[in-house]
Design an enzyme around this catalytic site. Structure first.
Site, PDB file in Angstrom:
ATOM      1  N   ASP A 198       0.526  -1.332   0.129  1.00 35.48           N
ATOM      2  CA  ASP A 198       0.036  -0.178   0.201  1.00 35.48           C
ATOM      3  C   ASP A 198       0.704   1.341   0.203  1.00 35.48           C
ATOM      4  OD1 ASP A 198      -2.421   1.907  -0.200  1.00 35.48           O
ATOM      5  OD2 ASP A 198      -2.782   1.261   2.347  1.00 35.48           O
ATOM      6  N   HIS A 224       2.448   2.440  -8.722  1.00 31.77           N
ATOM      7  CA  HIS A 224       2.580   1.601  -9.597  1.00 31.77           C
ATOM      8  C   HIS A 224       3.144   1.217  -9.814  1.00 31.77           C
ATOM      9  CE1 HIS A 224      -1.282   1.773  -7.499  1.00 31.77           C
ATOM     10  NE2 HIS A 224      -1.981   2.399  -8.449  1.00 31.77           N
ATOM     11  N   LEU A 265      10.238 -20.627  -3.537  1.00 35.14           N
ATOM     12  CA  LEU A 265      10.362 -19.042  -2.629  1.00 35.14           C
ATOM     13  C   LEU A 265       8.640 -19.990  -4.007  1.00 35.14           C
ATOM     14  CD1 LEU A 265       8.568 -17.134  -0.925  1.00 35.14           C
ATOM     15  CD2 LEU A 265       9.281 -15.661  -2.193  1.00 35.14           C
TER      16      LEU A 265
HETATM   17  C1  FPP Z   1      -2.016   0.002  -3.328  1.00 37.80           C
HETATM   18  O1  FPP Z   1      -1.792   1.664  -3.497  1.00 37.80           O
HETATM   19  C2  FPP Z   1      -1.337  -0.387  -4.305  1.00 37.80           C
HETATM   20  C3  FPP Z   1      -2.378  -1.284  -5.098  1.00 37.80           C
HETATM   21  C4  FPP Z   1      -3.647  -1.466  -5.174  1.00 37.80           C
HETATM   22  C5  FPP Z   1      -1.994  -2.009  -6.270  1.00 37.80           C
HETATM   23  C6  FPP Z   1      -0.608  -2.467  -5.834  1.00 37.80           C
HETATM   24  C7  FPP Z   1      -0.185  -2.701  -7.299  1.00 37.80           C
HETATM   25  C8  FPP Z   1       1.008  -3.245  -7.914  1.00 37.80           C
HETATM   26  C9  FPP Z   1       3.056  -3.229  -7.008  1.00 37.80           C
HETATM   27  C10 FPP Z   1       1.146  -3.579  -9.235  1.00 37.80           C
HETATM   28  C11 FPP Z   1       1.264  -5.051  -8.896  1.00 37.80           C
HETATM   29  C12 FPP Z   1       1.989  -6.276  -8.682  1.00 37.80           C
HETATM   30  C13 FPP Z   1       2.375  -7.519  -8.874  1.00 37.80           C
HETATM   31  C14 FPP Z   1       2.815  -8.652  -7.990  1.00 37.80           C
HETATM   32  C15 FPP Z   1       2.582  -7.640  -9.773  1.00 37.80           C
HETATM   33  P1  FPP Z   1      -3.007   2.279  -3.485  1.00 37.80           P
HETATM   34  O2  FPP Z   1      -3.023   3.164  -5.122  1.00 37.80           O
HETATM   35  O3  FPP Z   1      -4.245   2.453  -2.761  1.00 37.80           O
HETATM   36  O4  FPP Z   1      -1.940   3.934  -2.440  1.00 37.80           O
HETATM   37  P2  FPP Z   1      -2.598   5.134  -1.586  1.00 37.80           P
HETATM   38  O5  FPP Z   1      -3.174   4.281  -0.739  1.00 37.80           O
HETATM   39  O6  FPP Z   1      -1.855   6.281  -1.469  1.00 37.80           O
HETATM   40  O7  FPP Z   1      -3.759   5.526  -2.920  1.00 37.80           O
END
Ligand code: FPP
Length: 252
Positions: free
Chosen positions: A31, A48, A142
């Site tokens: 997050d 992201h 893993l």
């Molecule tokens: C939360 O941050 C993150 C996500 C909803 C997406 C996480 C995905 C990735 C890191 C990429 C894909 C992963 C893999 C395994 C290939 P947020 O956008 O909610 O952040 P915020 O709370 O600061 O808005």
């Protein structure tokens, strides 16, 4: 007998890990990507993208520590509510990540699996997932378990429907259902429950992640945004985990 490994933490602080007490299964809510980007005046998708870059180091460190299972929350059943440009960017990033990293992961004996209802994802994403899962299916290192279109409540409902169906077909007897059997109907049927949940970004909630499975996991929170997370934070989380006394509702 404890096998202690010394590693350097932030500000060269020595972190000592007991190599005999490494969590078997670590789950991470990745997050803070959006806020990381905002702080830098960048679009959310840049967050992201940066979040994906972190994965290489975290996966490598997890393998070195002999963690057996790493479950990553990549896209939740609720994330469809985001603007469609962001959803589409996340899907593209997934394809990009799998295309770019799968060979290296395979070389490092990583096995890729997913949880969640992937049938609802775009065809291109499903195709890449199948390729990655298939290529790495016999690896013994893993297991990286990517949660995609995953929600704990959705998973439980799907499990209940399957149980109902099998009961109707006479394959099982519902009276004999217990916690152990129920677990096998969840997407994580092939995994032990997580020992440690890591959530960066200063939020203190589970956000519909592994609701059943986290019953006795140890939680580790941090203010750091996911793109700033690195192996030192993983070591810190494990060091703190090793200081907890897990009693599973008992006394010892
Ligand atoms: C939360 O941050 C993150 C996500 C909803 C997406 C996480 C995905 C990735 C890191 C990429 C894909 C992963 C893999 C395994 C290939 P947020 O956008 O909610 O952040 P915020 O709370 O600061 O808005």
């Amino acid at each position: 007998m404890k096998t202690i490994k010394n590693i350097f933490g932030p500000k060269e602080e020595d972190i000592q890990l007991d190599m005999e007490n490494i969590p078997r299964h670590v789950a991470i809510i990745m997050d803070g990507n959006g806020r990381w980007a905002k702080k830098r005046g960048l679009p959310r998708t840049a967050g992201h993208k940066a979040g994906i870059e972190v994965l290489r180091e975290v996966i490598k460190a997890s393998s070195e520590l002999k963690i057996e299972f790493l479950t990553l929350y990549a896209f939740s059943t609720e994330n469809w509510k985001r603007p469609k440009e962001e959803v589409s960017a996340l899907m593209k990033l997934l394809v990009y990540y799998l295309q770019k990293e799968v060979k290296e992961l395979h070389k490092n004996k990583v096995r890729i699996r997913t949880i969640g209802d992937i049938t609802q994802l775009p065809h291109q994403v499903i195709g890449q997932i199948h390729k990655a899962v298939d290529l790495t299916k016999n690896n013994k290192g893993l297991t990286v378990n990517i949660a995609l279109n995953y929600g704990g409540r959705d998973e439980i409902i799907r499990a209940v429907k399957n149980i109902w169906k099998e009961n109707m077909e006479g394959n099982i007897c519902i009276e004999n259902m217990d916690e152990e059997k129920f677990s096998t109907y969840l997407d994580t049927g092939h995994l032990p429950d997580p020992d440690l949940l890591i959530r960066p970004s200063g939020e203190f909630r589970t956000s519909n992640f592994l609701l059943w499975q986290l019953a006795y996991a140890e939680f580790w929170f941090s203010n750091i945004y996911w793109p700033d997370f690195d192996k030192k934070h993983l070591y810190m989380a494990i060091r703190d985990y090793q200081m907890r006394h897990r009693r599973f509702g008992g006394l010892k």
